[in-house]
Design an enzyme around this catalytic site. Sequence first.
Site, PDB file in Angstrom:
ATOM      1  N   ASP A  33       0.854  -1.197   0.000  1.00  0.00           N
ATOM      2  CA  ASP A  33       0.000   0.000   0.000  1.00  0.00           C
ATOM      3  C   ASP A  33       0.889   1.244   0.000  1.00  0.00           C
ATOM      4  N   ALA A  81      -6.573   1.567  -5.294  1.00  0.00           N
ATOM      5  CA  ALA A  81      -7.212   2.451  -6.275  1.00  0.00           C
ATOM      6  C   ALA A  81      -7.408   3.821  -5.651  1.00  0.00           C
ATOM      7  N   THR A  98      -3.043   5.458 -10.931  1.00  0.00           N
ATOM      8  CA  THR A  98      -3.176   4.270 -10.068  1.00  0.00           C
ATOM      9  C   THR A  98      -4.087   3.219 -10.699  1.00  0.00           C
ATOM     10  N   THR A 123     -16.086  -2.518  -9.555  1.00  0.00           N
ATOM     11  CA  THR A 123     -17.248  -1.825  -8.996  1.00  0.00           C
ATOM     12  C   THR A 123     -18.444  -1.852  -9.939  1.00  0.00           C
ATOM     13  N   ASP A 124     -19.635  -1.722  -9.367  1.00  0.00           N
ATOM     14  CA  ASP A 124     -20.852  -1.623 -10.191  1.00  0.00           C
ATOM     15  C   ASP A 124     -20.872  -0.340 -11.025  1.00  0.00           C
ATOM     16  N   GLU A 125     -20.054   0.646 -10.628  1.00  0.00           N
ATOM     17  CA  GLU A 125     -20.097   1.937 -11.338  1.00  0.00           C
ATOM     18  C   GLU A 125     -19.655   1.820 -12.791  1.00  0.00           C
ATOM     19  N   TYR A 149     -13.737   8.513 -12.220  1.00  0.00           N
ATOM     20  CA  TYR A 149     -13.418   7.328 -11.402  1.00  0.00           C
ATOM     21  C   TYR A 149     -13.937   6.064 -12.083  1.00  0.00           C
ATOM     22  N   ALA A 151     -14.789   5.572 -15.135  1.00  0.00           N
ATOM     23  CA  ALA A 151     -14.117   5.315 -16.417  1.00  0.00           C
ATOM     24  C   ALA A 151     -12.749   4.682 -16.187  1.00  0.00           C
ATOM     25  N   LYS A 153     -11.940   2.798 -13.633  1.00  0.00           N
ATOM     26  CA  LYS A 153     -12.154   1.417 -13.196  1.00  0.00           C
ATOM     27  C   LYS A 153     -12.583   0.537 -14.385  1.00  0.00           C
ATOM     28  N   LEU A 189     -20.385   8.577   1.865  1.00  0.00           N
ATOM     29  CA  LEU A 189     -21.681   8.991   2.414  1.00  0.00           C
ATOM     30  C   LEU A 189     -21.932   8.562   3.869  1.00  0.00           C
ATOM     31  N   PRO A 204     -24.762  17.257   4.112  1.00  0.00           N
ATOM     32  CA  PRO A 204     -24.919  17.742   2.736  1.00  0.00           C
ATOM     33  C   PRO A 204     -25.395  16.669   1.770  1.00  0.00           C
ATOM     34  N   GLY A 274     -22.839  14.752 -13.315  1.00  0.00           N
ATOM     35  CA  GLY A 274     -22.888  13.392 -13.870  1.00  0.00           C
ATOM     36  C   GLY A 274     -23.351  12.344 -12.870  1.00  0.00           C
TER      37      GLY A 274
HETATM   38  P1  NAD Z   1      -9.911   3.201  -0.168  1.00  0.00           P
HETATM   39  O1  NAD Z   1      -9.773   4.515  -0.854  1.00  0.00           O
HETATM   40  O2  NAD Z   1     -10.430   3.146   1.222  1.00  0.00           O
HETATM   41  O3  NAD Z   1      -8.502   2.451  -0.155  1.00  0.00           O
HETATM   42  C1  NAD Z   1      -7.636   2.464  -1.259  1.00  0.00           C
HETATM   43  C2  NAD Z   1      -6.251   2.005  -0.777  1.00  0.00           C
HETATM   44  O4  NAD Z   1      -5.389   1.949  -1.919  1.00  0.00           O
HETATM   45  C3  NAD Z   1      -5.622   2.978   0.221  1.00  0.00           C
HETATM   46  O5  NAD Z   1      -5.076   2.262   1.314  1.00  0.00           O
HETATM   47  C4  NAD Z   1      -4.515   3.637  -0.594  1.00  0.00           C
HETATM   48  O6  NAD Z   1      -3.397   4.053   0.196  1.00  0.00           O
HETATM   49  C5  NAD Z   1      -4.154   2.560  -1.582  1.00  0.00           C
HETATM   50  N1  NAD Z   1      -3.556   3.081  -2.822  1.00  0.00           N
HETATM   51  C6  NAD Z   1      -4.037   4.080  -3.598  1.00  0.00           C
HETATM   52  N2  NAD Z   1      -3.212   4.285  -4.652  1.00  0.00           N
HETATM   53  C7  NAD Z   1      -2.212   3.371  -4.535  1.00  0.00           C
HETATM   54  C8  NAD Z   1      -1.078   3.066  -5.332  1.00  0.00           C
HETATM   55  N3  NAD Z   1      -0.801   3.740  -6.460  1.00  0.00           N
HETATM   56  N4  NAD Z   1      -0.262   2.056  -4.931  1.00  0.00           N
HETATM   57  C9  NAD Z   1      -0.527   1.365  -3.783  1.00  0.00           C
HETATM   58  N5  NAD Z   1      -1.575   1.627  -2.986  1.00  0.00           N
HETATM   59  C10 NAD Z   1      -2.415   2.611  -3.363  1.00  0.00           C
HETATM   60  O7  NAD Z   1     -10.796   2.313  -1.137  1.00  0.00           O
HETATM   61  P2  NAD Z   1     -11.883   1.184  -0.806  1.00  0.00           P
HETATM   62  O8  NAD Z   1     -13.196   1.833  -0.634  1.00  0.00           O
HETATM   63  O9  NAD Z   1     -11.354   0.287   0.222  1.00  0.00           O
HETATM   64  O10 NAD Z   1     -11.921   0.428  -2.214  1.00  0.00           O
HETATM   65  C11 NAD Z   1     -10.983  -0.620  -2.487  1.00  0.00           C
HETATM   66  C12 NAD Z   1     -11.242  -1.163  -3.881  1.00  0.00           C
HETATM   67  O11 NAD Z   1     -12.570  -1.655  -3.965  1.00  0.00           O
HETATM   68  C13 NAD Z   1     -11.090  -0.131  -4.989  1.00  0.00           C
HETATM   69  O12 NAD Z   1     -10.481  -0.761  -6.090  1.00  0.00           O
HETATM   70  C14 NAD Z   1     -12.530   0.255  -5.330  1.00  0.00           C
HETATM   71  O13 NAD Z   1     -12.641   0.647  -6.668  1.00  0.00           O
HETATM   72  C15 NAD Z   1     -13.238  -1.054  -5.075  1.00  0.00           C
HETATM   73  N6  NAD Z   1     -14.671  -0.931  -4.698  1.00  0.00           N
HETATM   74  C16 NAD Z   1     -15.034  -0.116  -3.663  1.00  0.00           C
HETATM   75  C17 NAD Z   1     -16.374  -0.055  -3.281  1.00  0.00           C
HETATM   76  C18 NAD Z   1     -16.829   0.823  -2.134  1.00  0.00           C
HETATM   77  O14 NAD Z   1     -18.024   0.942  -1.913  1.00  0.00           O
HETATM   78  N7  NAD Z   1     -15.935   1.435  -1.365  1.00  0.00           N
HETATM   79  C19 NAD Z   1     -17.330  -0.819  -3.978  1.00  0.00           C
HETATM   80  C20 NAD Z   1     -16.918  -1.631  -5.031  1.00  0.00           C
HETATM   81  C21 NAD Z   1     -15.576  -1.698  -5.373  1.00  0.00           C
HETATM   82  O1  DAU Z   2     -20.930   1.686  -6.115  1.00  0.00           O
HETATM   83  C1  DAU Z   2     -19.644   1.373  -5.704  1.00  0.00           C
HETATM   84  C2  DAU Z   2     -18.881   2.654  -5.448  1.00  0.00           C
HETATM   85  O2  DAU Z   2     -19.418   3.212  -4.253  1.00  0.00           O
HETATM   86  C3  DAU Z   2     -17.375   2.448  -5.325  1.00  0.00           C
HETATM   87  O3  DAU Z   2     -16.876   1.978  -6.542  1.00  0.00           O
HETATM   88  C4  DAU Z   2     -16.686   3.753  -4.920  1.00  0.00           C
HETATM   89  O4  DAU Z   2     -15.305   3.534  -4.695  1.00  0.00           O
HETATM   90  C5  DAU Z   2     -17.336   4.279  -3.659  1.00  0.00           C
HETATM   91  O5  DAU Z   2     -16.765   5.534  -3.316  1.00  0.00           O
HETATM   92  C6  DAU Z   2     -18.832   4.418  -3.843  1.00  0.00           C
HETATM   93  O6  DAU Z   2     -19.135   5.460  -4.792  1.00  0.00           O
HETATM   94  P1  DAU Z   2     -20.376   6.467  -4.585  1.00  0.00           P
HETATM   95  O7  DAU Z   2     -20.122   7.678  -5.395  1.00  0.00           O
HETATM   96  O8  DAU Z   2     -21.665   5.757  -4.780  1.00  0.00           O
HETATM   97  O9  DAU Z   2     -20.184   6.741  -3.013  1.00  0.00           O
HETATM   98  P2  DAU Z   2     -20.300   8.049  -2.130  1.00  0.00           P
HETATM   99  O10 DAU Z   2     -20.249   7.601  -0.712  1.00  0.00           O
HETATM  100  O11 DAU Z   2     -19.343   9.107  -2.559  1.00  0.00           O
HETATM  101  O12 DAU Z   2     -21.767   8.568  -2.447  1.00  0.00           O
HETATM  102  C7  DAU Z   2     -22.900   7.737  -2.227  1.00  0.00           C
HETATM  103  C8  DAU Z   2     -24.122   8.527  -2.650  1.00  0.00           C
HETATM  104  O13 DAU Z   2     -24.302   9.603  -1.728  1.00  0.00           O
HETATM  105  C9  DAU Z   2     -24.009   9.176  -4.016  1.00  0.00           C
HETATM  106  O14 DAU Z   2     -25.286   9.155  -4.642  1.00  0.00           O
HETATM  107  C10 DAU Z   2     -23.607  10.606  -3.720  1.00  0.00           C
HETATM  108  C11 DAU Z   2     -24.279  10.863  -2.397  1.00  0.00           C
HETATM  109  N1  DAU Z   2     -23.574  11.805  -1.501  1.00  0.00           N
HETATM  110  C12 DAU Z   2     -22.282  11.545  -1.176  1.00  0.00           C
HETATM  111  C13 DAU Z   2     -21.586  12.395  -0.330  1.00  0.00           C
HETATM  112  C14 DAU Z   2     -20.136  12.114   0.019  1.00  0.00           C
HETATM  113  C15 DAU Z   2     -24.253  12.903  -0.959  1.00  0.00           C
HETATM  114  O15 DAU Z   2     -25.437  13.124  -1.237  1.00  0.00           O
HETATM  115  N2  DAU Z   2     -23.566  13.742  -0.128  1.00  0.00           N
HETATM  116  C16 DAU Z   2     -22.250  13.540   0.201  1.00  0.00           C
HETATM  117  O16 DAU Z   2     -21.667  14.360   0.957  1.00  0.00           O
END
Ligand code: NAD
Ligand code: DAU
Length: 336
Positions: A33, A81, A98, A123-125, A149, A151, A153, A189, A204, A274
Amino acid sequence: MNAILVTGGAGFIGSNFIRLVISETDLSVINLDALTYAGNLENLKDLESNPRYRFVQGRIEDSALVEGLMKEVDACVHFAAESHVDRSIKDAQPFLITNCLGTQTLLDAARSTGLKRFLHVSTDEVYGSLGGDDHPFRETDPLLPNSPYAASKASSDLLVRAAYKTHGLPVIITRCSNNYGPYQFPEKLIPLMTINAMEGRPLPIYGDGKNIRDWIYVEDHCRGLLKVLESGAVGEIYNLGGECEKTNLEIVEAILERLDAPRSLITFVKDRPGHDRRYAMDISKVKEELGWTPKVDFEEGISTTIEWYKANRDWWERILSGEYMRYYEEHYGGLS
Ligand code: NAD
Ligand code: DAU
């Protein structure tokens, strides 16, 4: 399989995954990491002296480093990521470095070292956005990402696919919906709203708050990943999800209710550019082929999560006093 390389293991999902692997398997884990703003070694403090766990600080784009590490392991589970959509809207460059270049560097190293299995955590995105009547995303749906993001992924998914098709690399891709649970960085969120509600700060909500996400408790995602790592078929894609669609407003109301905080904290703010309207996952493939299903229902998962943020104030206060706070102030004018 004896040892695995986990990339991004100091982040939210990666740290939960490593804890699960150490407690429920005999595997050894190397955690690579970079410790960006989102990486936090406190997330794995309890494993620091475990003989089956080793941390290496470095970037996944460092080909010599990742090649050396891959020689020590049988498989790689790739989480690392840039993960936050809002940040990708401000500046897409770190996402390409990254998520795209980093993933390709890992794939090249996997090929040159003869790695037995490469699990790419996506991710589903990547599928884009659903309308209210559309069927949940299936693995065969087209990739139509809308944010930088998403795009990046989707591009990484295609690089992984190409490594399989062109070089026969033993890859598997998982695509999961929105995770929540302990150790999630408070830009997302659920932790953001939980902390703001505890502190009596405004919550917010972007746009009308009716955007829908499919929520999965992080431990369920991690168990799904372990199942796919152990039994998934090479070259396949598996959707993972919580079968739990909720509007953002419903999420915020659930948090307010559990914290006994007033609805007046809700503040509608300018929409995310978007902004995808709805995500939902069809997870019948992984259920039927691998027997995995999410176990933690939303009521239980959100309560556990909120209790964790209440009990771990030190963890998030340290984050809020550091880099994240500066970032938030610069981009959004502060938290309140
Ligand atoms: P996060 O942002 O909490 O953690 C990302 C980690 O990657 C961090 O520890 C960071 O230091 C490390 N990192 C970033 N760039 C790096 C690099 N160049 N080299 C080495 N380490 C690096 O993310 P997360 O929410 O734990 O997501 C992890 C993975 O799961 C991601 O690939 C994300 O796309 C995927 N994912 C996340 C969600 C979600 O809801 N959070 C859902 C589906 C998929
Ligand atoms: O769907 C999987 C994805 O979920 C992962 O691939 C991403 O890494 C992860 O960050 C997450 O993306 P989202 O954009 O869905 O998550 P976020 O928590 O940023 O936002 C969730 C929803 O809440 C989204 O519709 C935007 C809204 N939101 C978010 C924040 C931070 C708000 O309304 N207010 C906020 O302050």
